[in-house]
Write a protein that holds these residues in place. Structure first.
Motif, PDB file in Angstrom:
ATOM      1  N   ALA A 293     -21.604 -10.197  24.492  1.00 27.04           N
ATOM      2  CA  ALA A 293     -22.912 -10.864  24.428  1.00 27.04           C
ATOM      3  C   ALA A 293     -23.275 -11.662  25.668  1.00 27.04           C
ATOM      4  O   ALA A 293     -24.284 -12.344  25.680  1.00 27.04           O
ATOM      5  CB  ALA A 293     -23.002 -11.773  23.201  1.00 27.04           C
ATOM      6  N   ILE A 294     -22.493 -11.572  26.728  1.00 32.26           N
ATOM      7  CA  ILE A 294     -22.831 -12.303  27.941  1.00 32.26           C
ATOM      8  C   ILE A 294     -23.140 -11.305  29.056  1.00 32.26           C
ATOM      9  O   ILE A 294     -22.399 -10.343  29.244  1.00 32.26           O
ATOM     10  CB  ILE A 294     -21.679 -13.241  28.371  1.00 32.26           C
ATOM     11  CG1 ILE A 294     -22.193 -14.315  29.340  1.00 32.26           C
ATOM     12  CG2 ILE A 294     -20.534 -12.482  28.965  1.00 32.26           C
ATOM     13  CD1 ILE A 294     -22.924 -15.441  28.660  1.00 32.26           C
ATOM     14  N   PRO A 295     -24.249 -11.469  29.765  1.00 33.79           N
ATOM     15  CA  PRO A 295     -24.563 -10.574  30.875  1.00 33.79           C
ATOM     16  C   PRO A 295     -23.465 -10.596  31.929  1.00 33.79           C
ATOM     17  O   PRO A 295     -22.876 -11.646  32.190  1.00 33.79           O
ATOM     18  CB  PRO A 295     -25.878 -11.139  31.424  1.00 33.79           C
ATOM     19  CG  PRO A 295     -26.494 -11.837  30.254  1.00 33.79           C
ATOM     20  CD  PRO A 295     -25.328 -12.447  29.513  1.00 33.79           C
ATOM     21  N   ALA A 296     -23.217  -9.463  32.545  1.00 32.78           N
ATOM     22  CA  ALA A 296     -22.135  -9.360  33.524  1.00 32.78           C
ATOM     23  C   ALA A 296     -22.315 -10.311  34.686  1.00 32.78           C
ATOM     24  O   ALA A 296     -21.345 -10.852  35.212  1.00 32.78           O
ATOM     25  CB  ALA A 296     -22.035  -7.921  34.032  1.00 32.78           C
ATOM     26  N   ASN A 297     -23.569 -10.539  35.095  1.00 28.87           N
ATOM     27  CA  ASN A 297     -23.756 -11.414  36.250  1.00 28.87           C
ATOM     28  C   ASN A 297     -23.374 -12.858  35.941  1.00 28.87           C
ATOM     29  O   ASN A 297     -22.778 -13.543  36.757  1.00 28.87           O
ATOM     30  CB  ASN A 297     -25.189 -11.331  36.787  1.00 28.87           C
ATOM     31  CG  ASN A 297     -26.247 -11.620  35.741  1.00 28.87           C
ATOM     32  OD1 ASN A 297     -25.985 -11.546  34.550  1.00 28.87           O
ATOM     33  ND2 ASN A 297     -27.440 -11.944  36.181  1.00 28.87           N
ATOM     34  N   ILE A 298     -23.687 -13.334  34.740  1.00 31.61           N
ATOM     35  CA  ILE A 298     -23.329 -14.698  34.363  1.00 31.61           C
ATOM     36  C   ILE A 298     -21.810 -14.845  34.302  1.00 31.61           C
ATOM     37  O   ILE A 298     -21.232 -15.793  34.841  1.00 31.61           O
ATOM     38  CB  ILE A 298     -23.940 -15.074  33.008  1.00 31.61           C
ATOM     39  CG1 ILE A 298     -25.475 -15.110  33.110  1.00 31.61           C
ATOM     40  CG2 ILE A 298     -23.426 -16.445  32.551  1.00 31.61           C
ATOM     41  CD1 ILE A 298     -26.154 -15.455  31.806  1.00 31.61           C
ATOM     42  N   ALA A 299     -21.159 -13.908  33.641  1.00 32.06           N
ATOM     43  CA  ALA A 299     -19.701 -13.968  33.502  1.00 32.06           C
ATOM     44  C   ALA A 299     -19.012 -13.909  34.857  1.00 32.06           C
ATOM     45  O   ALA A 299     -18.047 -14.638  35.115  1.00 32.06           O
ATOM     46  CB  ALA A 299     -19.217 -12.831  32.601  1.00 32.06           C
ATOM     47  N   SER A 300     -19.499 -13.047  35.746  1.00 31.89           N
ATOM     48  CA  SER A 300     -18.882 -12.907  37.062  1.00 31.89           C
ATOM     49  C   SER A 300     -19.053 -14.167  37.893  1.00 31.89           C
ATOM     50  O   SER A 300     -18.123 -14.615  38.566  1.00 31.89           O
ATOM     51  CB  SER A 300     -19.505 -11.721  37.800  1.00 31.89           C
ATOM     52  OG  SER A 300     -19.300 -10.523  37.100  1.00 31.89           O
ATOM     53  N   VAL A 301     -20.238 -14.760  37.850  1.00 28.38           N
ATOM     54  CA  VAL A 301     -20.493 -15.992  38.579  1.00 28.38           C
ATOM     55  C   VAL A 301     -19.582 -17.104  38.078  1.00 28.38           C
ATOM     56  O   VAL A 301     -18.984 -17.837  38.866  1.00 28.38           O
ATOM     57  CB  VAL A 301     -21.969 -16.407  38.436  1.00 28.38           C
ATOM     58  CG1 VAL A 301     -22.177 -17.845  38.910  1.00 28.38           C
ATOM     59  CG2 VAL A 301     -22.866 -15.460  39.217  1.00 28.38           C
ATOM     60  N   MET A 302     -19.478 -17.231  36.762  1.00 29.24           N
ATOM     61  CA  MET A 302     -18.613 -18.263  36.196  1.00 29.24           C
ATOM     62  C   MET A 302     -17.168 -18.073  36.638  1.00 29.24           C
ATOM     63  O   MET A 302     -16.489 -19.039  37.025  1.00 29.24           O
ATOM     64  CB  MET A 302     -18.685 -18.235  34.672  1.00 29.24           C
ATOM     65  CG  MET A 302     -19.934 -18.843  34.095  1.00 29.24           C
ATOM     66  SD  MET A 302     -19.795 -18.972  32.298  1.00 29.24           S
ATOM     67  CE  MET A 302     -21.398 -19.670  31.896  1.00 29.24           C
TER      68      MET A 302
END
Length: 207
Positions: free
Chosen positions: A77-86
């Motif tokens: 449920a989390i977009p890949a860009n958000i997860a990668s940035v985090m």
């Protein structure tokens, strides 16, 4: 896309922290990253500054995180860009904390890593949970945090980050963005990375 809320943000933070601390194929752990910079610098301040500069210089390009590739599965449920940035930012902060002699496997330290992700808002979060400390943390101050305070800190960080990502439109725009490619864009800009790095240095490095 499934609804992204503060709980999902926190799950992603926990996922990011675990990956940052333990590393995986093609992605050094925070401790390994820290040791590499310490080994190639004359002192800890130079090592931290060099690490931050490198993160900033790479933050505007997708090549910075192409090493992640398909080696890991993003949180549901989390977009890949958000997860990668985090993941990338959490590892930077954790590496700085390790340089400062903090144990990355302590829950209290993990919470302060999360706080640093909020950049200049870190001090506000500490005030909200009733913590009054100087600009730099001490081992004793961290150890005094109760589990209830840690939970409150994490919840506050989760809501702060949810608001931050929502304002940038990342949650809505990240749906179809692939992991390897132009996933960083304006989300992971150099200015934000530099600010977070400076906050982490103030928090964890005794000068």
């Amino acid at each position: 896309m499934s609804k992204v809320n503060a709980n999902v943000i926190m799950k992603t933070l926990d996922w990011s922290y675990e990956k940052a601390v333990n590393g995986f194929t093609g992605f050094d752990s925070a401790e390994e990253l820290a040791q590499n910079y310490l080994k190639n610098s004359k002192d800890i301040n130079e090592a931290v500054d060099s690490l931050i500069r490198w993160q900033v210089s790479k933050s505007a390009t997708s090549g910075f995180i192409t090493g992640i590739g398909g080696a890991i599965t993003m949180p549901v449920a989390i977009p890949a860009n958000i997860a990668s940035v985090m993941l990338v930012q959490v590892r930077m902060i954790a590496a700085i904390a390790h340089m400062g002699g903090f144990d990355l496997r302590d829950d209290q330290v993990k919470s302060f890593v999360y706080i640093c992700l909020c950049g200049n808002g870190a001090k506000d979060i500490l005030k909200e949970v009733g913590i009054v400390i100087g600009t730099k943390l001490t081992q004793s101050a961290i150890r005094k945090l109760s589990s209830a305070v840690i939970t409150k800190i994490n919840q506050t960080v989760g809501f702060r980050l949810l608001t931050k990502f929502g304002q940038k439109g990342v949650i809505n725009l990240g749906k179809a963005v692939p992991l390897v490619g132009g996933i960083v864009g304006a989300t992971f800009d150099g200015t934000a990375t530099r600010t977070i790095g400076k906050v982490a240095k103030q928090a964890f490095i005794i000068q």
